[in-house]
Design an enzyme around this catalytic site. Structure first.
Site, PDB file in Angstrom:
ATOM      1  N   HIS A 158       0.829  -1.201   0.000  1.00 26.40           N
ATOM      2  CA  HIS A 158       0.000   0.000   0.000  1.00 26.40           C
ATOM      3  C   HIS A 158       0.865   1.253   0.000  1.00 26.40           C
ATOM      4  CE1 HIS A 158       1.055  -1.183   4.080  1.00 26.40           C
ATOM      5  NE2 HIS A 158       0.960   0.091   4.416  1.00 26.40           N
ATOM      6  N   ASP A 166       0.966   9.213   9.314  1.00 27.43           N
ATOM      7  CA  ASP A 166       1.842   9.006   8.162  1.00 27.43           C
ATOM      8  C   ASP A 166       2.714  10.249   7.946  1.00 27.43           C
ATOM      9  OD1 ASP A 166       0.832   6.529   7.777  1.00 27.43           O
ATOM     10  OD2 ASP A 166      -0.238   6.968   5.925  1.00 27.43           O
ATOM     11  N   GLU A 237      -3.747  -2.892   6.350  1.00 25.94           N
ATOM     12  CA  GLU A 237      -4.860  -3.568   7.032  1.00 25.94           C
ATOM     13  C   GLU A 237      -5.834  -4.169   6.022  1.00 25.94           C
ATOM     14  OE1 GLU A 237      -5.029  -0.563  10.862  1.00 25.94           O
ATOM     15  OE2 GLU A 237      -5.907   0.069   8.995  1.00 25.94           O
ATOM     16  N   THR A 376      -5.950  -4.004  16.336  1.00 31.31           N
ATOM     17  CA  THR A 376      -5.500  -2.666  16.730  1.00 31.31           C
ATOM     18  C   THR A 376      -6.177  -2.174  18.018  1.00 31.31           C
ATOM     19  OG1 THR A 376      -5.242  -0.412  15.896  1.00 31.31           O
ATOM     20  CG2 THR A 376      -7.285  -1.536  15.353  1.00 31.31           C
ATOM     21  N   GLU A 414      -1.774  -4.347  18.516  1.00 25.99           N
ATOM     22  CA  GLU A 414      -1.007  -3.094  18.377  1.00 25.99           C
ATOM     23  C   GLU A 414      -1.808  -1.970  19.028  1.00 25.99           C
ATOM     24  OE1 GLU A 414       0.600  -3.892  13.791  1.00 25.99           O
ATOM     25  OE2 GLU A 414      -0.586  -2.117  14.222  1.00 25.99           O
ATOM     26  N   LEU A 417      -2.833   4.512  18.140  1.00 30.77           N
ATOM     27  CA  LEU A 417      -2.224   5.848  18.094  1.00 30.77           C
ATOM     28  C   LEU A 417      -1.023   5.876  19.023  1.00 30.77           C
ATOM     29  CD1 LEU A 417      -5.517   7.946  18.314  1.00 30.77           C
ATOM     30  CD2 LEU A 417      -4.250   7.370  16.251  1.00 30.77           C
TER      31      LEU A 417
HETATM   32  O1  LIG Z   1       4.330   0.735  10.039  1.00 35.12           O
HETATM   33  C1  LIG Z   1       3.153   0.003   9.946  1.00 35.12           C
HETATM   34  C2  LIG Z   1       2.051   0.871   9.400  1.00 35.12           C
HETATM   35  O2  LIG Z   1       2.047   2.119  10.085  1.00 35.12           O
HETATM   36  C3  LIG Z   1       0.993   3.027   9.695  1.00 35.12           C
HETATM   37  O3  LIG Z   1      -0.224   2.465   9.905  1.00 35.12           O
HETATM   38  C4  LIG Z   1      -0.567   2.341  11.270  1.00 35.12           C
HETATM   39  C5  LIG Z   1      -0.982   3.667  11.835  1.00 35.12           C
HETATM   40  O4  LIG Z   1       0.140   4.492  12.022  1.00 35.12           O
HETATM   41  C6  LIG Z   1      -1.615   3.473  13.169  1.00 35.12           C
HETATM   42  O5  LIG Z   1      -2.088   4.705  13.633  1.00 35.12           O
HETATM   43  C7  LIG Z   1      -2.750   2.440  13.024  1.00 35.12           C
HETATM   44  O6  LIG Z   1      -3.724   2.999  12.147  1.00 35.12           O
HETATM   45  C8  LIG Z   1      -5.035   2.527  12.059  1.00 35.12           C
HETATM   46  C9  LIG Z   1      -5.604   2.114  13.387  1.00 35.12           C
HETATM   47  O7  LIG Z   1      -5.078   0.859  13.739  1.00 35.12           O
HETATM   48  C10 LIG Z   1      -7.095   1.993  13.306  1.00 35.12           C
HETATM   49  O8  LIG Z   1      -7.645   1.727  14.596  1.00 35.12           O
HETATM   50  C11 LIG Z   1      -7.690   3.247  12.777  1.00 35.12           C
HETATM   51  O9  LIG Z   1      -7.353   4.313  13.640  1.00 35.12           O
HETATM   52  C12 LIG Z   1      -8.436   5.144  13.945  1.00 35.12           C
HETATM   53  C13 LIG Z   1      -8.676   5.125  15.421  1.00 35.12           C
HETATM   54  O10 LIG Z   1      -8.972   3.796  15.837  1.00 35.12           O
HETATM   55  C14 LIG Z   1      -9.894   6.002  15.694  1.00 35.12           C
HETATM   56  O11 LIG Z   1     -10.147   6.070  17.082  1.00 35.12           O
HETATM   57  C15 LIG Z   1      -9.652   7.376  15.165  1.00 35.12           C
HETATM   58  O12 LIG Z   1      -8.647   7.953  15.943  1.00 35.12           O
HETATM   59  C16 LIG Z   1      -8.989   9.271  16.352  1.00 35.12           C
HETATM   60  C17 LIG Z   1      -9.038   9.294  17.855  1.00 35.12           C
HETATM   61  O13 LIG Z   1     -10.039   8.405  18.315  1.00 35.12           O
HETATM   62  C18 LIG Z   1      -9.368  10.690  18.272  1.00 35.12           C
HETATM   63  O14 LIG Z   1      -9.395  10.760  19.674  1.00 35.12           O
HETATM   64  C19 LIG Z   1      -8.323  11.620  17.719  1.00 35.12           C
HETATM   65  O15 LIG Z   1      -7.070  11.309  18.345  1.00 35.12           O
HETATM   66  C20 LIG Z   1      -6.241  12.422  18.639  1.00 35.12           C
HETATM   67  C21 LIG Z   1      -6.311  12.627  20.132  1.00 35.12           C
HETATM   68  O16 LIG Z   1      -7.667  12.901  20.514  1.00 35.12           O
HETATM   69  C22 LIG Z   1      -5.456  13.803  20.486  1.00 35.12           C
HETATM   70  O17 LIG Z   1      -5.456  13.966  21.894  1.00 35.12           O
HETATM   71  C23 LIG Z   1      -4.042  13.563  20.031  1.00 35.12           C
HETATM   72  O18 LIG Z   1      -3.493  12.494  20.811  1.00 35.12           O
HETATM   73  C24 LIG Z   1      -2.079  12.455  20.933  1.00 35.12           C
HETATM   74  C25 LIG Z   1      -1.662  13.209  22.182  1.00 35.12           C
HETATM   75  O19 LIG Z   1      -2.007  14.584  22.034  1.00 35.12           O
HETATM   76  C26 LIG Z   1      -0.162  13.117  22.398  1.00 35.12           C
HETATM   77  O20 LIG Z   1       0.146  13.699  23.644  1.00 35.12           O
HETATM   78  C27 LIG Z   1       0.314  11.666  22.372  1.00 35.12           C
HETATM   79  O21 LIG Z   1      -0.056  10.976  23.555  1.00 35.12           O
HETATM   80  O22 LIG Z   1      -0.193  10.986  21.249  1.00 35.12           O
HETATM   81  C28 LIG Z   1      -1.626  10.998  21.114  1.00 35.12           C
HETATM   82  C29 LIG Z   1      -2.015  10.145  19.929  1.00 35.12           C
HETATM   83  O23 LIG Z   1      -1.297  10.522  18.793  1.00 35.12           O
HETATM   84  O24 LIG Z   1      -3.980  13.263  18.652  1.00 35.12           O
HETATM   85  C30 LIG Z   1      -4.779  12.137  18.270  1.00 35.12           C
HETATM   86  C31 LIG Z   1      -4.583  11.882  16.798  1.00 35.12           C
HETATM   87  O25 LIG Z   1      -4.920  13.011  16.076  1.00 35.12           O
HETATM   88  O26 LIG Z   1      -8.240  11.534  16.317  1.00 35.12           O
HETATM   89  C32 LIG Z   1      -7.920  10.225  15.835  1.00 35.12           C
HETATM   90  C33 LIG Z   1      -7.972  10.268  14.326  1.00 35.12           C
HETATM   91  O27 LIG Z   1      -6.971  11.099  13.865  1.00 35.12           O
HETATM   92  O28 LIG Z   1      -9.325   7.368  13.804  1.00 35.12           O
HETATM   93  C34 LIG Z   1      -8.164   6.555  13.482  1.00 35.12           C
HETATM   94  C35 LIG Z   1      -7.960   6.627  12.005  1.00 35.12           C
HETATM   95  O29 LIG Z   1      -7.435   7.857  11.659  1.00 35.12           O
HETATM   96  O30 LIG Z   1      -7.203   3.487  11.482  1.00 35.12           O
HETATM   97  C36 LIG Z   1      -5.787   3.689  11.440  1.00 35.12           C
HETATM   98  C37 LIG Z   1      -5.390   3.864  10.011  1.00 35.12           C
HETATM   99  O31 LIG Z   1      -5.945   2.887   9.250  1.00 35.12           O
HETATM  100  O32 LIG Z   1      -2.316   1.194  12.517  1.00 35.12           O
HETATM  101  C38 LIG Z   1      -1.728   1.286  11.202  1.00 35.12           C
HETATM  102  C39 LIG Z   1      -1.273  -0.089  10.816  1.00 35.12           C
HETATM  103  O33 LIG Z   1      -0.284  -0.557  11.679  1.00 35.12           O
HETATM  104  C40 LIG Z   1       1.061   3.368   8.147  1.00 35.12           C
HETATM  105  O34 LIG Z   1      -0.046   4.157   7.794  1.00 35.12           O
HETATM  106  C41 LIG Z   1       1.102   2.095   7.334  1.00 35.12           C
HETATM  107  O35 LIG Z   1       1.326   2.481   6.003  1.00 35.12           O
HETATM  108  C42 LIG Z   1       2.230   1.176   7.802  1.00 35.12           C
HETATM  109  O36 LIG Z   1       2.215  -0.033   7.081  1.00 35.12           O
END
Ligand SMILES: OC[C@H]1O[C@H](O[C@H]2[C@H](O)[C@@H](O)[C@@H](O[C@H]3[C@H](O)[C@@H](O)[C@@H](O[C@H]4[C@H](O)[C@@H](O)[C@@H](O[C@H]5[C@H](O)[C@@H](O)[C@@H](O[C@H]6[C@H](O)[C@@H](O)[C@@H](O[C@H]7[C@H](O)[C@@H](O)[C@@H](O)O[C@@H]7CO)O[C@@H]6CO)O[C@@H]5CO)O[C@@H]4CO)O[C@@H]3CO)O[C@@H]2CO)[C@H](O)[C@@H](O)[C@@H]1O
Length: 536
Positions: A158, A166, A237, A376, A414, A417
């Site tokens: 992908h 990303d 995924e 996840t 895994e 986030l």
């Molecule tokens: O290398 C292998 C692959 O790596 C990459 O893919 C991985 C990817 O990096 C991973 O993130 C993961 O992605 C999947 C995931 O498994 C799925 O579950 C889904 O993710 C979604 C998630 O489940 C949903 O809940 C939602 O997330 C949102 C979240 O619920 C909201 O609360 C908010 O999060 C904010 C947060 O509120 C905010 O406080 C802050 O948090 C950070 C904090 O401030 C900081 O102090 C520190 O503690 O870190 C905190 C977290 O970063 O920021 C948060 C993020 O903005 O928004 C969230 C959405 O943005 O939506 C999620 C989907 O976006 O889907 C994901 C993607 O499919 O697993 C992947 C596979 O391993 C690469 O992309 C691949 O190419 C690689 O192969």
């Protein structure tokens, strides 16, 4: 379901964004009706500075006649850390070998078992069809091996870019995108006709895996790789590209179906005709990326429960199941006889209802390939979710764990986030051993592996890394046991047999909190004080 409202489409009250069809947004679960356990500060005397005993120590103390190896392995969950996405650059160079070596040694010092690494199709086969250049990856693998770590390698067919976290952009090879210029229907397409070039709908990955196996024969022989994570869709995924940030999706929008290319349209038409309904079309009322479900006819007005809606969702979800089955079959052939385990990453958002388990059929499909199910969001708690999203990650993990175990398939996990705090670690530890450490016998419930996202400066900050080490210790990393040679896939399981596994069953009970806690808020406070002491 008596006490827990399971993750399901059917239970979503109007206006809630959870439980969407398999291509929709990722947070699928309905909240539990039980109060969520808030455990801050309850963990004094447990996690701080290794005042607890590791699972290994507990097992060793046990008086029951487990042999030494059983004792060691009984509670053991190997832990991996994901490497940075751009560790090999788009120009196919391992840029900072010295810096990486230092980081790997730190991980080794923290008793981590291994690392997970993407092996990007867009890098290795960028020059043209079957022109593979594995040189940078060989350097990387040698380095990891020299550091005494194991590897989970991701066959990353992908694109990197467009998903949360990303930080680099690695598209699929240009020559493939050129094909798409002349025949854009090779890409997933939403109702508005927008193409998504993150991943292809067709399986052209056999040669890549074969080349990997041949080029890395020495590393395979040395058992460097424990898992081959077979990329089955966006972000690696098994899913449709249904919630692309690149097309404006933001959490918790419902996402969109991605089946409007001419091939899938024709396939659906044929299936509907065979079912006696040539007049059936794709839903035209399923909304757009950032809608709330209740404004759509398909979800809000329960179109998905109609005969036509069910037919569509079954067809759409079966396509994904068959796609996974076919590519895993190729992967199985490619790695036949190697001492590796095939694995497949899954996320939320499958066809999962009140009375329909969307995960167990996938686990059953995986069982025939000796595959592991890598799920996840282990770190997420219901209480941390935005109420408007009606998201219940805890119940989702519980359901998935139970469904996978019922199919006798390995489950790994895994975090979704990046998180470096105690609450996240404690939640992960709970999910990897949902009924805690077992003193006298192998625990009934245990994940087979855990991968922590992700290596980088943030993880290695003094305070973060100190806590991570406690976490890794509590997960009890030990030397990895050998994986058995991969056997040829068992015979194909007819789709009807797979779908029998969608019968809803009560999930296994999980404890409220981990018995391997890394501590709570007070520990954070003490840590803050310790941080002021330079040598600590
Ligand atoms: O290398 C292998 C692959 O790596 C990459 O893919 C991985 C990817 O990096 C991973 O993130 C993961 O992605 C999947 C995931 O498994 C799925 O579950 C889904 O993710 C979604 C998630 O489940 C949903 O809940 C939602 O997330 C949102 C979240 O619920 C909201 O609360 C908010 O999060 C904010 C947060 O509120 C905010 O406080 C802050 O948090 C950070 C904090 O401030 C900081 O102090 C520190 O503690 O870190 C905190 C977290 O970063 O920021 C948060 C993020 O903005 O928004 C969230 C959405 O943005 O939506 C999620 C989907 O976006 O889907 C994901 C993607 O499919 O697993 C992947 C596979 O391993 C690469 O992309 C691949 O190419 C690689 O192969």
């Amino acid at each position: 379901m008596a006490s827990i409202v399971c993750p399901k489409l059917g239970a979503v009250p109007t206006g809630q964004r959870s439980c969407h069809q398999l291509e929709l947004h990722p947070k699928t679960t309905q909240k539990s009706t039980q109060p969520v356990a808030h455990r801050l500060g309850e963990n004094l005397g447990f996690g701080f500075r290794r005042t607890i005993k590791s699972p290994h120590a507990l097992a060793t103390e046990a008086s029951t006649p487990l042999n030494e190896n059983d004792k060691m392995m009984a509670n053991y969950v190997p832990i991996y850390v994901m490497l940075q996405l751009g560790i090999v650059t788009i120009d196919n160079v391992l840029e900072d070998k010295v810096g990486l070596e230092k980081q790997l040694k730190q991980l080794k010092g923290a008793n981590v078992d291994g690392v997970m690494c993407d092996v990007w199709w867009g890098i290795v086969e960028s020059k043209g069809p079957k022109e593979y250049d594995w040189s940078a990856y060989r350097v990387l693998f040698q380095l990891v091996q020299d550091c005494g770590l194991k590897m989970q390698v991701v066959m990353s067919f992908h694109q990197c870019g467009g998903n949360v976290g990303d930080v680099v952009n690695i598209p699929i090879p240009q020559w493939v995108r050129d094909v798409g210029e002349t025949n854009p229907d090779i890409f997933y397409t939403n109702r508005a006709g927008n193409r998504n070039i993150e991943y292809l709908t067709i399986g052209m990955y056999r040669d890549y895996m074969k080349s990997f196996k041949e080029t890395m024969a020495d590393f395979l022989e040395a058992e460097l790789f424990t898992d081959i994570e077979v990329g089955l869709g966006p972000a690696g995924e098994l899913r449709y590209p249904s919630y692309p940030q690149s097309q404006g999706w933001v959490f918790p929008g419902i996402g969109e179906f991605q089946c409007y290319d001419k091939y899938l349209q024709a396939d659906f038409k044929e299936a509907a005709t065979n079912a006696g309904h040539p007049e059936w079309e794709f839903p035209d009322d399923a909304g757009e990326y950032n809608n709330n479900p209740d404004v759509t006819g398909f979800f809000g007005s329960k179109g998905y429960l109609s005969e036509k809606g069910k037919f569509f969702l079954t067809w759409y979800s079966n396509k994904l199941l068959i796609h996974g089955d076919q590519i895993l079959n190729e992967a199985n052939k490619a790695f036949l006889g190697c001492k590796v385990k095939l694995a497949c990453k899954l996320t939320a958002g499958y066809y999962n209802l009140n009375d329909r388990d969307g995960y167990r059929p996938i686990a059953r499909m995986l069982s025939r390939h000796y595959g592991a199910f890598n799920f996840t969001c282990l770190e997420m708690r219901d209480s941390e979710q935005d109420a408007a999203a009606k998201s219940g990650p805890q119940e989702l993990v519980q359901q998935v764990f139970s469904s996978v175990k019922r199919e006798d398939v390995h489950i790994a996990g895994e975090n979704a986030l990046e998180r470096y705090d105690r609450d996240a670690y404690n939640q992960i530890l709970l999910n990897v051993r949902p009924n805690g450490v077992s003193r006298n016998e192998p625990p009934k419930l245990k994940m087979e592996a855990l991968t922590f996202l992700r290596l980088g400066d943030e993880l290695l900050k003094k305070k973060n890394f100190r806590l991570f080490k406690t976490f890794a210790y509590n997960a009890d990393p030990r030397t990895y046991s050998s994986v058995v040679p991969l056997e040829r896939s068992k015979p194909e399981i007819p789709i009807e047999e797979l779908l029998k596994a969608s019968e809803w069953l009560e999930p296994f009970p999980f404890d409220d909190q981990t018995d391997m806690s890394v501590g709570g808020k007070l520990n954070d406070f003490i840590d803050g004080l310790l941080d002021k002491i330079p040598f600590f």
